[in-house]
Design an enzyme around this catalytic site. Structure first.
Site, PDB file in Angstrom:
ATOM      1  N   GLY A 122      19.771  32.193  58.902  1.00 31.63           N
ATOM      2  CA  GLY A 122      19.002  33.312  58.429  1.00 31.63           C
ATOM      3  C   GLY A 122      17.455  32.843  58.327  1.00 31.63           C
ATOM      4  N   ASP A 145      27.130  24.108  55.251  1.00 31.12           N
ATOM      5  CA  ASP A 145      28.399  24.576  55.905  1.00 31.12           C
ATOM      6  C   ASP A 145      28.335  24.136  57.319  1.00 31.12           C
ATOM      7  OD1 ASP A 145      28.166  26.384  53.708  1.00 31.12           O
ATOM      8  OD2 ASP A 145      27.269  27.924  54.863  1.00 31.12           O
ATOM      9  N   MET A 187      33.288  25.924  49.718  1.00 31.06           N
ATOM     10  CA  MET A 187      32.264  26.722  50.300  1.00 31.06           C
ATOM     11  C   MET A 187      32.273  26.836  51.856  1.00 31.06           C
ATOM     12  SD  MET A 187      28.952  26.857  48.062  1.00 31.06           S
ATOM     13  CE  MET A 187      28.438  28.050  46.892  1.00 31.06           C
ATOM     14  N   GLU A 240      36.459  29.119  51.527  1.00 30.22           N
ATOM     15  CA  GLU A 240      36.188  30.578  50.769  1.00 30.22           C
ATOM     16  C   GLU A 240      36.154  31.684  51.871  1.00 30.22           C
ATOM     17  OE1 GLU A 240      31.993  30.541  49.611  1.00 30.22           O
ATOM     18  OE2 GLU A 240      31.176  30.163  51.496  1.00 30.22           O
ATOM     19  N   HIS A 290      28.820  26.006  43.428  1.00 32.14           N
ATOM     20  CA  HIS A 290      27.362  25.486  43.779  1.00 32.14           C
ATOM     21  C   HIS A 290      27.276  24.095  43.605  1.00 32.14           C
ATOM     22  CE1 HIS A 290      26.958  29.766  43.897  1.00 32.14           C
ATOM     23  NE2 HIS A 290      25.917  29.452  44.675  1.00 32.14           N
ATOM     24  N   ARG A 293      26.565  22.274  46.512  1.00 29.26           N
ATOM     25  CA  ARG A 293      24.924  22.276  46.811  1.00 29.26           C
ATOM     26  C   ARG A 293      24.028  21.385  46.139  1.00 29.26           C
ATOM     27  NH1 ARG A 293      24.478  28.173  48.191  1.00 29.26           N
ATOM     28  NH2 ARG A 293      22.452  28.109  46.991  1.00 29.26           N
TER      29      ARG A 293
HETATM   30  O1  F6P Z   1      25.162  28.916  53.140  1.00 23.87           O
HETATM   31  C1  F6P Z   1      25.575  28.189  52.202  1.00 23.87           C
HETATM   32  C2  F6P Z   1      26.346  28.510  50.833  1.00 23.87           C
HETATM   33  O2  F6P Z   1      26.480  27.705  50.031  1.00 23.87           O
HETATM   34  C3  F6P Z   1      27.577  29.069  51.462  1.00 23.87           C
HETATM   35  O3  F6P Z   1      28.731  28.173  51.518  1.00 23.87           O
HETATM   36  C4  F6P Z   1      28.086  29.976  50.322  1.00 23.87           C
HETATM   37  O4  F6P Z   1      28.779  31.066  50.839  1.00 23.87           O
HETATM   38  C5  F6P Z   1      26.825  30.657  50.106  1.00 23.87           C
HETATM   39  O5  F6P Z   1      25.922  29.832  50.554  1.00 23.87           O
HETATM   40  C6  F6P Z   1      26.574  31.103  48.787  1.00 23.87           C
HETATM   41  O6  F6P Z   1      25.361  31.651  48.470  1.00 23.87           O
HETATM   42  P1  F6P Z   1      24.584  32.000  46.814  1.00 23.87           P
HETATM   43  O7  F6P Z   1      24.012  30.673  46.539  1.00 23.87           O
HETATM   44  O8  F6P Z   1      23.855  33.160  47.222  1.00 23.87           O
HETATM   45  O9  F6P Z   1      25.872  32.180  46.062  1.00 23.87           O
END
Ligand code: F6P
Length: 366
Positions: A122, A145, A187, A240, A290, A293
């Site tokens: 994006g 990802d 994810m 997912e 998350h 992340r």
């Molecule tokens: O693109 C990274 C990611 O963590 C994906 O794996 C997941 O689908 C999405 O972002 C989740 O986004 P958000 O933090 O907006 O829930």
């Protein structure tokens, strides 16, 4: 803005969902820019929002002390605020307008000669549009990802993979003790990289990924076979974005104004319920979410992010705008942003990882 202008000051921003290693890139950019090339650096806050609203801070070497192992981003981020499709309220109604001119004004207010944009598909699509409009831009590939075209690996992926693997190790011991089936939903959006790699690293029995629509009978068959062999527990990793043959992905929510509004989630529960009903085995679900992340980047991600950061500054100094730093084999190279955006990189059906999984007897649902 002329791309031939001598670069004295650069801007940097982090866009989209965060990923471990963002701070390592920022640190590398700041250090290389100041030490190697005598530049100054300004960080724009909260993704493209800071560029549009003129929210920025100077970044000195002192500002990046201690951030190498830190998760998240000191600059903040968002997956909203697309300058070419920016929401405004007009007459009580929401409309989307192009506010990209504001970016050029703010860049000029800060005396920025080039901008490094760290982001996923994006953010890099916006970077490409800004470049085409005349902004000297260099991209850095970020996402847990690992679904970006034109690079072998994005930073953030290795850390997410490690987190998912550690989760599988923990699920294994409790699954074995209770003779249960454990489903781990990970994810990855529309790509199965995290599920596939973590499933192999964590010794999963079943791995379901978006690239291979699954038949639930195949999953049940695998668990029943294990039962017959005396293996009273099973581990299933579900991406997912996984979906059954002829079925749809499970959408958890829609985030309005986001670059991609779809948020996936919930397929783990669907699979678990079907498995429990068919096998009679107690089946539990963990959604890792998350956690993948967050936290400190692995050594691999720190090194990759650092190489990307220094590589991006080098591209700026060489005037190679409209490009992204990319990992090809063991080298950092430059690829045009046009090759990166517009489609994502999914797991090829003839990939070595898939072949490896099959040879281990892992069920892929087909
Ligand atoms: O693109 C990274 C990611 O963590 C994906 O794996 C997941 O689908 C999405 O972002 C989740 O986004 P958000 O933090 O907006 O829930």
């Amino acid at each position: 803005m002329s791309t031939a202008k001598k670069v004295r000051r650069i801007g940097v921003l982090t866009g989209g969902g965060d990923a471990p290693g963002l701070n390592a890139v920022i640190r590398a950019v700041v250090k290389a820019a100041i030490r190697e090339y005598g530049l100054s650096v300004v960080g724009f806050l909260n993704g493209f929002g800071g560029l549009i609203k003129n929210q920025a801070r100077e970044l000195t070497e002192q500002d990046v002390v201690g951030i190498l192992p830190r998760g998240g981003t000191i600059l903040g981020t968002t997956n909203r605020d697309n300058p070419f499709h920016y929401p405004v309220i007009k007459g009580g109604k929401k409309e989307f307008v192009d506010v990209s001119d504001r970016i050029f004004e703010n860049i000029s207010i800060h005396g920025v000669d080039a901008l490094i944009i760290i982001g996923g598909d994006g953010s890099l699509a916006i970077a490409k549009e800004l470049y085409e409009k005349g902004l000297p831009v260099v991209g850095v590939p970020k996402t847990i990802d690992n679904d970006l075209q034109a690079t072998d690996q994005t930073f953030g992926f290795d850390t997410a993979l490690t987190t998912a693997t550690e989760a599988l190790d923990k699920l294994h011991t409790t699954a074995e003790s209770h003779h249960r089936v454990m489903v781990l939903e990970v994810m990855g959006r529309y790509a199965g990289w995290i599920a596939l790699a973590a499933g192999i690293a964590g010794g999963a029995d079943v791995i379901l990924i978006p690239e291979i629509p699954y038949r639930i009978e195949k999953v049940i068959e695998k668990i029943s076979q294990r039962e017959v062999q005396g293996k009273k527990f099973s581990i299933i990793v579900v991406a997912e974005g996984a979906r059954p043959v002829g079925g749809e992905m499970v959408v958890q929510r829609k985030v309005e104004d986001s670059f991609d509004p779809i948020r996936l989630g919930g397929i783990g529960q669907v699979v678990a319920q079907q498995v429990e009903e068919a096998t009679g085995k107690e089946t539990r679900v963990t959604v890792l979410g998350h956690l993948q992340r967050g936290g400190s980047p692995t050594a691999y991600d720190r090194i990759l992010a650092t190489r990307y950061g220094t590589g991006a500054v080098q591209l700026v100094m060489e005037g190679r705008f409209g490009h992204m730093v990319s990992l090809k084999g063991t080298s950092i190279v430059a690829v045009p942003l046009a090759e990166v955006t517009g489609r994502i990189r999914t797991v090829p059906l003839d990939s070595d990882l898939l072949r490896t999984a099959r040879q281990l007897g892992i069920c892929l649902g087909d």
